[in-house]
Design a protein around this motif. Structure first.
Motif, mmCIF file in Angstrom:
data_model
loop_
_atom_site.group_PDB
_atom_site.id
_atom_site.type_symbol
_atom_site.label_atom_id
_atom_site.label_comp_id
_atom_site.label_asym_id
_atom_site.label_seq_id
_atom_site.Cartn_x
_atom_site.Cartn_y
_atom_site.Cartn_z
ATOM 1 N N ARG A 167 2.261 1.817 -3.675
ATOM 2 C CA ARG A 167 0.732 2.453 -4.554
ATOM 3 C C ARG A 167 0.865 3.673 -4.230
ATOM 4 N NH1 ARG A 167 -2.527 0.031 -7.125
ATOM 5 N NH2 ARG A 167 -4.415 0.870 -5.397
ATOM 6 N N MET B 6 -1.957 -6.735 5.324
ATOM 7 C CA MET B 6 -3.245 -6.631 4.244
ATOM 8 C C MET B 6 -5.057 -7.896 4.886
ATOM 9 S SD MET B 6 -2.650 -3.962 2.231
ATOM 10 C CE MET B 6 -4.420 -4.717 1.360
ATOM 11 N N LEU C 188 -5.750 4.740 -3.258
ATOM 12 C CA LEU C 188 -5.626 3.196 -2.626
ATOM 13 C C LEU C 188 -7.306 3.152 -1.497
ATOM 14 C CD1 LEU C 188 -3.039 4.134 -2.710
ATOM 15 C CD2 LEU C 188 -2.885 3.348 -0.210
ATOM 16 N N GLN D 282 -9.261 -0.576 2.736
ATOM 17 C CA GLN D 282 -8.030 -1.725 3.138
ATOM 18 C C GLN D 282 -7.153 -1.164 3.368
ATOM 19 O OE1 GLN D 282 -9.123 -5.299 1.134
ATOM 20 N NE2 GLN D 282 -7.415 -6.619 2.846
ATOM 21 N N GLU D 283 -5.955 -0.755 1.976
ATOM 22 C CA GLU D 283 -5.346 -0.511 1.972
ATOM 23 C C GLU D 283 -4.978 1.099 3.262
ATOM 24 O OE1 GLU D 283 -3.569 -1.385 -2.511
ATOM 25 O OE2 GLU D 283 -4.880 0.192 -2.197
ATOM 26 N N PRO E 93 1.150 -1.014 0.061
ATOM 27 C CA PRO E 93 0.243 0.223 -0.007
ATOM 28 C C PRO E 93 0.848 1.036 -0.165
ATOM 29 C CG PRO E 93 -0.920 -1.594 1.782
ATOM 30 C CD PRO E 93 0.487 -2.400 1.432
#
Length: 225
Positions: A15, A44, A24, A27-28, A12
């Protein structure tokens, strides 16, 4: 197990760096805040479990410490951190941009600045950043230099304007000599500011030169005509 494989816990973050925070998923984002997983779940998986337990962000927002701790892998510390994160997000959502008064006229503003700047022994370039209602949303001294010398660059001024989403700018600097008569350098600097402002769509409302008990507004002087 594949060597040099990027750990799930760092994906994450990678990203976010590559695509920006808005790309994102919930969840991330939660995985970044949790930082680590548990013995049973990686981070995660743990963030997914939290969101499964509280299917909507509204439910998560209202979860008690005890309810959070009922989730396998979420101990007291993580529950406290989650509640603190939720409360901070709520306070940020309710917050308003700070304002430092409204500019009505150059005269009124100049009287305040004379009291503030008249005794400076060096030149100070002060910029006031305004919204569309002429409310001051940010102010910053961008340059302090030797007497009769100013080397500030317009990019520093407009960088701050973009950062605080200002619609207009008023610049002010003092003359330590006490005489506010604009120099040719003052006029040239103002001309550059106006040109940059026109290109960027950020209006330069005025440039005030502050003296001992007097001021000069380059706008009032007709420099804007």
């Amino acid at each position: 197990m594949e060597k040099n494989k990027t750990p799930l816990s760092s994906l994450p973050r990678e990203r976010l760096l590559e695509y920006g925070v808005q790309a994102l998923s919930n969840q991330e984002l939660l995985a970044i805040l949790l930082r680590t997983g548990s013995k049973k779940y990686n981070v995660m998986e743990l963030s997914g479990l939290v969101l499964t337990t509280f299917p909507s962000l509204y439910e998560l927002k209202n979860a008690s410490l005890n309810e959070l701790q009922q989730i396998s892998g979420v101990g007291q510390i993580k529950a406290i951190e989650l509640q603190a994160m939720i409360e901070l997000g709520y306070r940020i959502h309710r917050s308003n941009q700070p304002k430092f008064g409204k500019v009505i006229t150059s005269f009124d503003l100049a009287q305040q600045l004379i009291d503030e700047m008249k005794d400076f022994s060096q030149e100070h370039l002060l910029c006031l950043y305004l919204n569309t209602k002429n409310e001051v949303i940010y102010r910053k001294t961008l340059f302090v230099g030797s007497v009769n010398q100013s080397v500030a660059h317009p990019r520093e001024i407009f960088r701050e304007a973009v950062r605080c989403s200002a619609a207009r700018i008023i610049c002010s600097h003092n003359h330590p000599s006490g005489d506010p008569t604009p120099s040719e350098n003052d006029r040239a600097f103002t001309r550059r500011l106006k040109q940059c402002g026109e290109m960027m769509g950020i209006e330069i409302l005025d440039h005030l030169v502050i003296g001992n008990a007097k001021y000069v507004s380059l706008r009032e002087e007709g420099f804007w005509d």
